[in-house]
Each structure stands twice: as structure tokens, then as C-alpha cells.
Design an enzyme around this catalytic site. Sequence first.
Site, short mmCIF file in Angstrom:
data_model
loop_
_atom_site.label_atom_id
_atom_site.label_comp_id
_atom_site.label_asym_id
_atom_site.label_seq_id
_atom_site.Cartn_x
_atom_site.Cartn_y
_atom_site.Cartn_z
N ARG A 8 0.84 -1.20 0.00
CA ARG A 8 0.00 0.00 0.00
C ARG A 8 0.87 1.25 0.00
O ARG A 8 1.89 1.30 0.67
CB ARG A 8 -0.90 0.04 1.25
CG ARG A 8 -1.84 1.23 1.28
CD ARG A 8 -2.49 1.40 2.63
NE ARG A 8 -1.54 1.66 3.70
CZ ARG A 8 -0.94 2.83 3.93
NH1 ARG A 8 -1.19 3.86 3.15
NH2 ARG A 8 -0.09 2.96 4.92
N VAL A 9 0.46 2.22 -0.79
CA VAL A 9 1.02 3.56 -0.71
C VAL A 9 -0.16 4.51 -0.53
O VAL A 9 -1.30 4.16 -0.82
CB VAL A 9 1.86 3.95 -1.96
CG1 VAL A 9 3.14 3.14 -2.02
CG2 VAL A 9 1.05 3.77 -3.23
N SER A 10 0.13 5.72 -0.07
CA SER A 10 -0.95 6.64 0.29
C SER A 10 -1.53 7.43 -0.87
O SER A 10 -2.70 7.79 -0.84
CB SER A 10 -0.46 7.62 1.36
OG SER A 10 -0.08 6.91 2.51
N THR A 11 -0.73 7.72 -1.87
CA THR A 11 -1.22 8.57 -2.96
C THR A 11 -0.96 7.92 -4.31
O THR A 11 -0.06 7.08 -4.46
CB THR A 11 -0.54 9.95 -2.94
OG1 THR A 11 0.87 9.79 -3.11
CG2 THR A 11 -0.81 10.68 -1.63
N GLN A 14 2.60 7.82 -5.87
CA GLN A 14 3.65 7.01 -5.27
C GLN A 14 3.74 5.66 -5.97
O GLN A 14 2.79 5.21 -6.60
CB GLN A 14 3.39 6.82 -3.77
CG GLN A 14 3.56 8.10 -2.97
CD GLN A 14 3.21 7.90 -1.51
OE1 GLN A 14 2.18 7.32 -1.18
NE2 GLN A 14 4.06 8.39 -0.63
#
Length: 180
Positions: A8-11, A14
Site C-alpha cells: 500500500r502507498v498513500s497517494t 507514489q
Amino acid sequence: MARIGYARVSTIDQDLDIQHAKLKAEGCSVIRAEKVSGGSRDGRTELATVLDFLRPGDELVVTRLDRLGRDTRDVLNLIHECEQRGAFVTVLDPHVSTRGEMGHIVLTVLGMVAQMERRFIKERQRDGIERAKGEGVYQGGKRRIDRERILALHSNGAGATTIAKAIGCSRMQVYRVLQS
């Protein structure tokens, strides 16, 4: 017994490649990935899929604990849900697993650190916004909803439900735009 990776990445800007490569190198037969904030479970459909898929003896593998979430309670609940299914959770950096009792203690501490880090990020963001406002350069956040399109659809007689489906938002957001 399957090793299932979760990245998982936040944006959306990314990159997931590094996490994906590490999970693949660890022998994960399935890797689910998403680009969404770890502040809560809202919108984390891939994580929900992984949790639904876990079977007794399976192992959920993440590169770092903060990939599971940034809220201690939420991370501990996720670990508990995995254990209820007879599955284990393994974090690669630092290498910790729920297969042993000490792993639970370490994961609890790491969860608290992730939550604290999220608070620091929000604080720095808030400070930066205040500084930018003081300098007169703050533009505000990007609008996520096309307000003009909502108003146009409404003026053409479309109802809130139809507008929400067309725009890809909730009816409540449509009502807020129409009331403003």
C-alpha cells in the site's frame, strides 16, 4: 498454506514497485496492492479482499507495519482478524511475525510508532499550511468534485442519486454542493 502479500502507498503518484519486489522475493504467491491512505480502512478494498481470502495456516506479509495501517487500534484489530481466521501476520522490516508471543508485543509497539508518525505528518502538514497562509501563497486543497457539472446536471432535472452516480461521489456530497 499460502503467503499473501499486501502492498500500500498513500497517494496515486507514489510507486508500489519496491514493495511488490520485496513481497515477491519473500515467496508471496498472491500480492494485492492499492493506493489509498492508511489512516483508516475506508476505501481499502484490496485489504478487505486479502482478509476475506485468508485461510487457516496462511500468512499475510507486509513490507512494513505502517503498510497495514497508521492507527494502532486498527492494526491490532487487523492482526486479531487474521488470527481469528487461523492466519499469521509477518512484517519484513523489521522481521516480526505473530507466530510467536514476542511478535505480538513488538507489533503493538510498532503500531503505536506508526500512529505517532501519522500525527507528526499531520502536524507538519498543518504547520506548512499555516506558514503558506501567512505568506499569502496558500491555494487550498484540490477540488475533488466537479461542482459545475453537479449544478449543470441538477439544472437539467437530474436527481441527487443520478448525479452522485454520474460524478462518482456520495449523495451527501451532491446535497452539500447544491446547498452552497
